[in-house]
Design a protein around this motif. Structure first.
Motif, PDB file in Angstrom:
ATOM      1  N   GLY A  41       0.836  -1.215   0.000  1.00  0.00           N
ATOM      2  CA  GLY A  41       0.000   0.000   0.000  1.00  0.00           C
ATOM      3  C   GLY A  41       0.861   1.252   0.000  1.00  0.00           C
ATOM      4  N   ARG A  42       0.511   2.182  -0.849  1.00  0.00           N
ATOM      5  CA  ARG A  42       1.309   3.415  -0.978  1.00  0.00           C
ATOM      6  C   ARG A  42       0.599   4.586  -0.310  1.00  0.00           C
ATOM      7  N   GLY A  43       1.383   5.416   0.362  1.00  0.00           N
ATOM      8  CA  GLY A  43       0.838   6.611   0.984  1.00  0.00           C
ATOM      9  C   GLY A  43       1.411   7.858   0.343  1.00  0.00           C
ATOM     10  N   GLN A  44       1.071   8.991   0.913  1.00  0.00           N
ATOM     11  CA  GLN A  44       1.622  10.251   0.425  1.00  0.00           C
ATOM     12  C   GLN A  44       3.102  10.328   0.781  1.00  0.00           C
ATOM     13  N   ARG A  45       3.806  11.188   0.080  1.00  0.00           N
ATOM     14  CA  ARG A  45       5.224  11.476   0.323  1.00  0.00           C
ATOM     15  C   ARG A  45       6.077  10.217   0.312  1.00  0.00           C
ATOM     16  N   GLY A  46       5.679   9.214  -0.493  1.00  0.00           N
ATOM     17  CA  GLY A  46       6.490   8.000  -0.598  1.00  0.00           C
ATOM     18  C   GLY A  46       6.368   7.071   0.597  1.00  0.00           C
ATOM     19  N   ASN A  47       5.454   7.366   1.527  1.00  0.00           N
ATOM     20  CA  ASN A  47       5.267   6.478   2.677  1.00  0.00           C
ATOM     21  C   ASN A  47       4.505   5.226   2.269  1.00  0.00           C
ATOM     22  N   SER A  48       4.539   4.217   3.142  1.00  0.00           N
ATOM     23  CA  SER A  48       3.709   3.034   2.885  1.00  0.00           C
ATOM     24  C   SER A  48       2.423   3.171   3.713  1.00  0.00           C
ATOM     25  N   TRP A  49       1.459   2.306   3.410  1.00  0.00           N
ATOM     26  CA  TRP A  49       0.178   2.352   4.125  1.00  0.00           C
ATOM     27  C   TRP A  49      -0.082   1.006   4.781  1.00  0.00           C
ATOM     28  N   GLU A  50      -0.162   1.004   6.090  1.00  0.00           N
ATOM     29  CA  GLU A  50      -0.395  -0.239   6.838  1.00  0.00           C
ATOM     30  C   GLU A  50      -1.882  -0.555   6.896  1.00  0.00           C
ATOM     31  N   SER A  51      -2.223  -1.798   6.623  1.00  0.00           N
ATOM     32  CA  SER A  51      -3.609  -2.213   6.800  1.00  0.00           C
ATOM     33  C   SER A  51      -3.640  -3.714   7.059  1.00  0.00           C
ATOM     34  N   GLU A  52      -4.166  -4.093   8.207  1.00  0.00           N
ATOM     35  CA  GLU A  52      -4.237  -5.515   8.563  1.00  0.00           C
ATOM     36  C   GLU A  52      -5.236  -6.218   7.649  1.00  0.00           C
ATOM     37  N   GLU A  53      -4.843  -7.395   7.170  1.00  0.00           N
ATOM     38  CA  GLU A  53      -5.683  -8.111   6.192  1.00  0.00           C
ATOM     39  C   GLU A  53      -7.110  -8.324   6.711  1.00  0.00           C
ATOM     40  N   GLY A  54      -8.083  -7.966   5.874  1.00  0.00           N
ATOM     41  CA  GLY A  54      -9.485  -8.237   6.181  1.00  0.00           C
ATOM     42  C   GLY A  54     -10.107  -7.345   7.250  1.00  0.00           C
ATOM     43  N   LYS A  55      -9.410  -6.308   7.665  1.00  0.00           N
ATOM     44  CA  LYS A  55      -9.933  -5.491   8.768  1.00  0.00           C
ATOM     45  C   LYS A  55     -10.449  -4.119   8.333  1.00  0.00           C
ATOM     46  N   ASN A  56      -9.898  -3.596   7.244  1.00  0.00           N
ATOM     47  CA  ASN A  56     -10.151  -2.190   6.902  1.00  0.00           C
ATOM     48  C   ASN A  56     -10.703  -2.053   5.494  1.00  0.00           C
ATOM     49  N   LEU A  57     -10.754  -0.848   5.004  1.00  0.00           N
ATOM     50  CA  LEU A  57     -11.045  -0.621   3.586  1.00  0.00           C
ATOM     51  C   LEU A  57      -9.775  -0.109   2.918  1.00  0.00           C
ATOM     52  N   THR A  58      -9.344  -0.810   1.902  1.00  0.00           N
ATOM     53  CA  THR A  58      -8.267  -0.315   1.043  1.00  0.00           C
ATOM     54  C   THR A  58      -8.826  -0.415  -0.369  1.00  0.00           C
ATOM     55  N   LEU A  59      -9.131   0.718  -0.956  1.00  0.00           N
ATOM     56  CA  LEU A  59      -9.789   0.713  -2.261  1.00  0.00           C
ATOM     57  C   LEU A  59      -9.398   1.933  -3.075  1.00  0.00           C
ATOM     58  N   SER A  60      -9.652   1.801  -4.382  1.00  0.00           N
ATOM     59  CA  SER A  60      -9.382   2.926  -5.289  1.00  0.00           C
ATOM     60  C   SER A  60     -10.536   3.063  -6.258  1.00  0.00           C
ATOM     61  N   MET A  61     -11.016   4.291  -6.391  1.00  0.00           N
ATOM     62  CA  MET A  61     -12.085   4.543  -7.369  1.00  0.00           C
ATOM     63  C   MET A  61     -11.488   5.212  -8.598  1.00  0.00           C
ATOM     64  N   ILE A  62     -11.964   4.789  -9.774  1.00  0.00           N
ATOM     65  CA  ILE A  62     -11.507   5.437 -11.000  1.00  0.00           C
ATOM     66  C   ILE A  62     -12.532   6.501 -11.416  1.00  0.00           C
ATOM     67  N   ILE A  63     -12.017   7.701 -11.593  1.00  0.00           N
ATOM     68  CA  ILE A  63     -12.872   8.857 -11.907  1.00  0.00           C
ATOM     69  C   ILE A  63     -12.516   9.319 -13.308  1.00  0.00           C
ATOM     70  N   LYS A  64     -13.537   9.469 -14.142  1.00  0.00           N
ATOM     71  CA  LYS A  64     -13.262   9.882 -15.526  1.00  0.00           C
ATOM     72  C   LYS A  64     -14.072  11.123 -15.877  1.00  0.00           C
ATOM     73  N   PRO A  65     -13.570  12.277 -15.503  1.00  0.00           N
ATOM     74  CA  PRO A  65     -14.312  13.501 -15.829  1.00  0.00           C
ATOM     75  C   PRO A  65     -14.195  13.811 -17.313  1.00  0.00           C
ATOM     76  N   GLU A  66     -15.147  14.590 -17.829  1.00  0.00           N
ATOM     77  CA  GLU A  66     -15.029  14.998 -19.237  1.00  0.00           C
ATOM     78  C   GLU A  66     -14.764  16.493 -19.288  1.00  0.00           C
ATOM     79  N   GLY A  67     -13.762  16.893 -20.044  1.00  0.00           N
ATOM     80  CA  GLY A  67     -13.448  18.318 -20.180  1.00  0.00           C
ATOM     81  C   GLY A  67     -13.127  18.979 -18.853  1.00  0.00           C
ATOM     82  N   PHE A  68     -12.422  18.267 -17.999  1.00  0.00           N
ATOM     83  CA  PHE A  68     -12.103  18.787 -16.658  1.00  0.00           C
ATOM     84  C   PHE A  68     -10.660  19.282 -16.648  1.00  0.00           C
ATOM     85  N   ARG A  69     -10.499  20.581 -16.423  1.00  0.00           N
ATOM     86  CA  ARG A  69      -9.171  21.185 -16.466  1.00  0.00           C
ATOM     87  C   ARG A  69      -8.277  20.699 -15.314  1.00  0.00           C
ATOM     88  N   ALA A  70      -7.041  20.409 -15.637  1.00  0.00           N
ATOM     89  CA  ALA A  70      -6.099  19.942 -14.604  1.00  0.00           C
ATOM     90  C   ALA A  70      -5.943  20.989 -13.500  1.00  0.00           C
TER      91      ALA A  70
END
Ligand code: BTN
Length: 263
Positions: free
Chosen positions: A37-66
């Motif tokens: 698991g990756r965190g901000q600033r190059g840190n790692s992310w600890e999460s005990e198996e089966g205990k927490n939520l570790t997820l990523s959502m894919i967002i696809k905006p249209e015409g959304f300025r950076a």
């Protein structure tokens, strides 16, 4: 919301980024066993198996300025705060997007944008929410979980559904100017240490000083005001929040020495 459940993966953010072109908008990649698991600033992310939520959502905006990307960061943070609130937990956003309850971190957010020209082609919003884990082994600063706060376990499947709905709702607001204004105002009301009082800050490899949060700009810059009225702007990584003197001066920034557990 399409749910892609993986038995094990190094990082749901890495998986979602690698499969971005095949994934439908609002798909959520989730695993019970995240091995790198990756965190901000190059840190790692600890999460005990089966205990927490570790997820990523894919967002696809249209015409959304950076240049509007901070709105997505605000939207994701607000989705998590909203979820916690509806589960009886009063959380705040430690600028720019750590989720804190009191002086303890309950969730971390890692958003990775893919930019094409002036627009964002897709974003991966990774969330690590501490749910039922009660012992933390890494040197992460002051972790806490929903179960640790409420003294009972939470049903993670329900939380995934509730979080997915909120992410779609708040990120949808980020796509429109009026929605962005709303998100930004709401975000500012939920800032950790946004109480108008003076707190201790530190510039990396620089001095400590006392200041209050004067503003968060729409682009995400943090504006601090010192006692003499002098204002300065900071980008992420340019400033560290510290525990105040009354808290024995212990560090609590993400990339600082971890204070003893339970501070
Ligand atoms: C932080 O440093 O606070 C951000 C932590 C983000 C962790 C989540 S867990 C799911 C997703 N996959 C990752 O590798 N990181 C994010």
């Amino acid at each position: 919301m399409e749910l892609i459940k993986l038995e094990e993966t190094a990082s749901t953010n890495t998986y979602a980024s690698a499969h971005a072109s095949e994934l439908a908008p609002w798909s959520v990649v989730i695993t019970d066993c995240q091995t790198g698991g990756r965190g901000q600033r190059g840190n790692s992310w600890e999460s005990e198996e089966g205990k927490n939520l570790t997820l990523s959502m894919i967002i696809k905006p249209e015409g959304f300025r950076a240049r509007d990307q901070f709105a997505i960061s605000e939207a994701v943070a607000l989705a998590v705060v909203d979820l916690l609130y509806d589960n009886g937990i009063d959380a705040r956003v430690k600028w720019p997007n750590d989720i804190y309850v009191g002086d303890r971190k309950i969730a971390g957010i890692l958003i990775e944008h893919s930019v094409l020209g002036m627009d964002i082609s897709h974003s991966v919003a990774g969330i690590g929410l501490n749910v039922n884990q009660t012992e933390f082994l890494s040197d992460a600063p002051n972790p806490v979980s929903m179960a640790g706060l409420k003294g009972r376990e939470f049903d993670r499947a329900t939380l995934v559904k509730e979080l997915g709905e909120r992410l779609e709702h708040y990120c949808g607001l980020a796509f429109e100017p009026v929605g962005r204004d709303y998100l930004h105002s709401f975000f500012k009301t939920l800032l950790w240490r946004g109480d108008g009082k003076f707190h201790t800050f530190k510039i990396p490899d620089g001095p400590r000083f006392e200041a209050k949060i004067a503003e968060v700009e729409e682009g995400g810059m943090l504006v601090l005001e010192e006692r003499d009225g002098n204002r300065s702007k900071y980008a992420f990584k340019e400033i560290i929040f510290e525990l105040d003197a009354k808290d024995e001066g212990q560090e609590e920034g993400n990339d600082n020495i971890a204070p003893p557990k339970g501070v």
